[in-house]
Design a protein around this motif. Structure first.
Motif, PDB file in Angstrom:
ATOM      1  N   ARG A  76     -15.704  -4.904  -9.858  1.00 52.17           N
ATOM      2  CA  ARG A  76     -15.292  -6.060 -10.654  1.00 52.17           C
ATOM      3  C   ARG A  76     -14.651  -7.131  -9.773  1.00 52.17           C
ATOM      4  N   SER A  77     -13.873  -6.712  -8.798  1.00 54.60           N
ATOM      5  CA  SER A  77     -13.242  -7.668  -7.881  1.00 54.60           C
ATOM      6  C   SER A  77     -14.289  -8.425  -7.083  1.00 54.60           C
ATOM      7  N   LEU A  78     -15.331  -7.718  -6.616  1.00 56.82           N
ATOM      8  CA  LEU A  78     -16.397  -8.379  -5.858  1.00 56.82           C
ATOM      9  C   LEU A  78     -17.174  -9.359  -6.730  1.00 56.82           C
ATOM     10  N   ARG A  79     -17.409  -8.978  -7.975  1.00 55.14           N
ATOM     11  CA  ARG A  79     -18.098  -9.893  -8.889  1.00 55.14           C
ATOM     12  C   ARG A  79     -17.275 -11.158  -9.126  1.00 55.14           C
ATOM     13  N   ALA A  80     -15.975 -10.997  -9.339  1.00 60.41           N
ATOM     14  CA  ALA A  80     -15.106 -12.156  -9.566  1.00 60.41           C
ATOM     15  C   ALA A  80     -15.088 -13.054  -8.328  1.00 60.41           C
ATOM     16  N   ALA A  81     -15.055 -12.448  -7.146  1.00 61.11           N
ATOM     17  CA  ALA A  81     -15.070 -13.230  -5.906  1.00 61.11           C
ATOM     18  C   ALA A  81     -16.400 -13.973  -5.754  1.00 61.11           C
ATOM     19  N   ALA A  82     -17.501 -13.320  -6.125  1.00 61.77           N
ATOM     20  CA  ALA A  82     -18.809 -13.958  -6.037  1.00 61.77           C
ATOM     21  C   ALA A  82     -18.904 -15.139  -7.005  1.00 61.77           C
ATOM     22  N   ASP A 101     -17.068   4.763 -19.276  1.00 62.21           N
ATOM     23  CA  ASP A 101     -17.191   3.751 -20.325  1.00 62.21           C
ATOM     24  C   ASP A 101     -16.504   2.437 -19.963  1.00 62.21           C
ATOM     25  N   ASP A 102     -15.706   2.423 -18.912  1.00 62.12           N
ATOM     26  CA  ASP A 102     -15.009   1.205 -18.489  1.00 62.12           C
ATOM     27  C   ASP A 102     -15.155   1.034 -16.975  1.00 62.12           C
ATOM     28  N   PRO A 103     -16.363   0.623 -16.509  1.00 60.95           N
ATOM     29  CA  PRO A 103     -16.589   0.533 -15.062  1.00 60.95           C
ATOM     30  C   PRO A 103     -15.843  -0.615 -14.390  1.00 60.95           C
ATOM     31  N   GLY A 104     -15.231  -1.499 -15.160  1.00 62.23           N
ATOM     32  CA  GLY A 104     -14.513  -2.633 -14.578  1.00 62.23           C
ATOM     33  C   GLY A 104     -13.083  -2.321 -14.173  1.00 62.23           C
ATOM     34  N   HIS A 105     -12.619  -1.124 -14.500  1.00 59.15           N
ATOM     35  CA  HIS A 105     -11.240  -0.770 -14.191  1.00 59.15           C
ATOM     36  C   HIS A 105     -11.151   0.586 -13.503  1.00 59.15           C
ATOM     37  N   CYS A 134      -4.699   4.007 -12.419  1.00 56.15           N
ATOM     38  CA  CYS A 134      -3.814   4.734 -11.507  1.00 56.15           C
ATOM     39  C   CYS A 134      -2.730   5.394 -12.340  1.00 56.15           C
ATOM     40  N   VAL A 135      -2.601   6.702 -12.197  1.00 56.79           N
ATOM     41  CA  VAL A 135      -1.595   7.468 -12.934  1.00 56.79           C
ATOM     42  C   VAL A 135      -0.562   7.954 -11.929  1.00 56.79           C
ATOM     43  N   PHE A 136       0.716   7.732 -12.250  1.00 59.58           N
ATOM     44  CA  PHE A 136       1.790   8.119 -11.347  1.00 59.58           C
ATOM     45  C   PHE A 136       3.009   8.522 -12.164  1.00 59.58           C
ATOM     46  N   PRO A 137       3.912   9.316 -11.576  1.00 57.63           N
ATOM     47  CA  PRO A 137       5.112   9.705 -12.316  1.00 57.63           C
ATOM     48  C   PRO A 137       6.065   8.516 -12.443  1.00 57.63           C
ATOM     49  N   GLY A 138       6.434   8.206 -13.677  1.00 61.94           N
ATOM     50  CA  GLY A 138       7.364   7.108 -13.937  1.00 61.94           C
ATOM     51  C   GLY A 138       8.712   7.641 -14.373  1.00 61.94           C
ATOM     52  N   GLN A 139       9.597   6.741 -14.749  1.00 59.30           N
ATOM     53  CA  GLN A 139      10.942   7.129 -15.158  1.00 59.30           C
ATOM     54  C   GLN A 139      10.926   8.020 -16.397  1.00 59.30           C
ATOM     55  N   GLY A 140      10.057   7.719 -17.349  1.00 54.06           N
ATOM     56  CA  GLY A 140      10.024   8.476 -18.598  1.00 54.06           C
ATOM     57  C   GLY A 140       8.819   9.383 -18.731  1.00 54.06           C
ATOM     58  N   GLY A 141       8.139   9.683 -17.660  1.00 51.67           N
ATOM     59  CA  GLY A 141       6.936  10.510 -17.697  1.00 51.67           C
ATOM     60  C   GLY A 141       5.782   9.798 -17.009  1.00 51.67           C
ATOM     61  N   PRO A 142       4.575  10.329 -17.138  1.00 52.52           N
ATOM     62  CA  PRO A 142       3.423   9.698 -16.470  1.00 52.52           C
ATOM     63  C   PRO A 142       3.178   8.281 -16.974  1.00 52.52           C
ATOM     64  N   GLU A 143       2.884   7.386 -16.047  1.00 51.42           N
ATOM     65  CA  GLU A 143       2.548   6.007 -16.388  1.00 51.42           C
ATOM     66  C   GLU A 143       1.140   5.705 -15.900  1.00 51.42           C
ATOM     67  N   VAL A 144       0.473   4.808 -16.608  1.00 54.23           N
ATOM     68  CA  VAL A 144      -0.900   4.425 -16.272  1.00 54.23           C
ATOM     69  C   VAL A 144      -0.929   2.941 -15.963  1.00 54.23           C
ATOM     70  N   LEU A 145      -1.552   2.603 -14.842  1.00 57.59           N
ATOM     71  CA  LEU A 145      -1.667   1.219 -14.410  1.00 57.59           C
ATOM     72  C   LEU A 145      -3.152   0.877 -14.258  1.00 57.59           C
ATOM     73  N   PRO A 146      -3.692   0.018 -15.143  1.00 56.93           N
ATOM     74  CA  PRO A 146      -5.097  -0.378 -14.980  1.00 56.93           C
ATOM     75  C   PRO A 146      -5.230  -1.425 -13.870  1.00 56.93           C
ATOM     76  N   VAL A 151      -2.729   9.277  -8.807  1.00 60.92           N
ATOM     77  CA  VAL A 151      -4.080   9.738  -9.114  1.00 60.92           C
ATOM     78  C   VAL A 151      -4.884   8.531  -9.563  1.00 60.92           C
ATOM     79  N   SER A 152      -6.059   8.379  -9.007  1.00 58.34           N
ATOM     80  CA  SER A 152      -6.949   7.290  -9.380  1.00 58.34           C
ATOM     81  C   SER A 152      -8.034   7.859 -10.297  1.00 58.34           C
ATOM     82  N   VAL A 153      -8.181   7.259 -11.483  1.00 56.85           N
ATOM     83  CA  VAL A 153      -9.122   7.758 -12.482  1.00 56.85           C
ATOM     84  C   VAL A 153     -10.110   6.659 -12.825  1.00 56.85           C
ATOM     85  N   ALA A 154     -11.400   6.969 -12.737  1.00 58.02           N
ATOM     86  CA  ALA A 154     -12.450   6.033 -13.146  1.00 58.02           C
ATOM     87  C   ALA A 154     -13.108   6.599 -14.408  1.00 58.02           C
TER      88      ALA A 154
END
Length: 113
Positions: A91-97, A66-70, A73-85, A60-63
Motif C-alpha cells: 500500500r505504501s508503494l502504491r501511494a508513493a507511485a 481480507d485486508d492486504p492494505g494493512h 502490529c500487536v505488542f504488550p501495552g499498559q492494559g494488555g495487548p494493543e494493536v497498531l494498524p 508481532v506482525s500480523v497480515a
C-alpha cells in the motif's frame, strides 16, 4: 519508525542495564539480537568501565488476507495487548507511485502552459 514512535508511550518496554562485558543478557531476547548485542559489547583494550542500556518491545506482525492494505502490529501495552494498524509495504508503494504520477502530471502541465 512509525511503529516505534507510536509504541513509545503505550508499550510495555522491557529494559536491562549491563555494567560489564560478561554481564548475562536477558533471556527474552531473540537469538539473532543476542549475537548482535554480544558483538557490540565485546571488551575493548584499555576499557575501564562500561554501561549499556537495552530496551526492547516484543512485537508481532500480523497480515490478514481480507485486508492486504494493512499490517497489524500487536505488542504488550499498559492494559494488555494493543494493536497498531500500519500500511503494508504494498500500500505504501502504491501511494508513493500515485504521488509521483501526480507530481509528474503537474510538471508536465506546468511545462506545457
Amino acid at each position: 519508525m512509525r511503529v516505534r514512535r507510536r509504541t513509545g508511550s503505550g508499550g510495555t518496554w522491557e529494559r536491562a542495564t549491563l555494567t560489564s562485558a560478561r554481564a548475562p543478557l536477558p533471556g527474552t531476547l531473540d537469538p539473532e539480537h543476542v549475537k548482535a548485542v554480544r558483538a557490540a559489547l565485546a571488551a575493548r583494550p584499555g576499557e575501564a568501565a562500561r554501561r549499556a542500556e537495552l530496551e526492547w518491545l516484543p512485537l508481532v506482525s500480523v497480515a490478514i488476507a481480507d485486508d492486504p492494505g494493512h499490517v497489524f502490529c500487536v505488542f504488550p501495552g499498559q492494559g494488555g495487548p494493543e494493536v497498531l494498524p500500519v500500511w503494508s509495504r504494498r500500500r505504501s508503494l502504491r501511494a508513493a507511485a500515485v504521488a509521483a504520477g501526480a507530481f509528474a502530471l503537474v510538471l508536465l502541465v506546468a511545462v506545457l502552459v
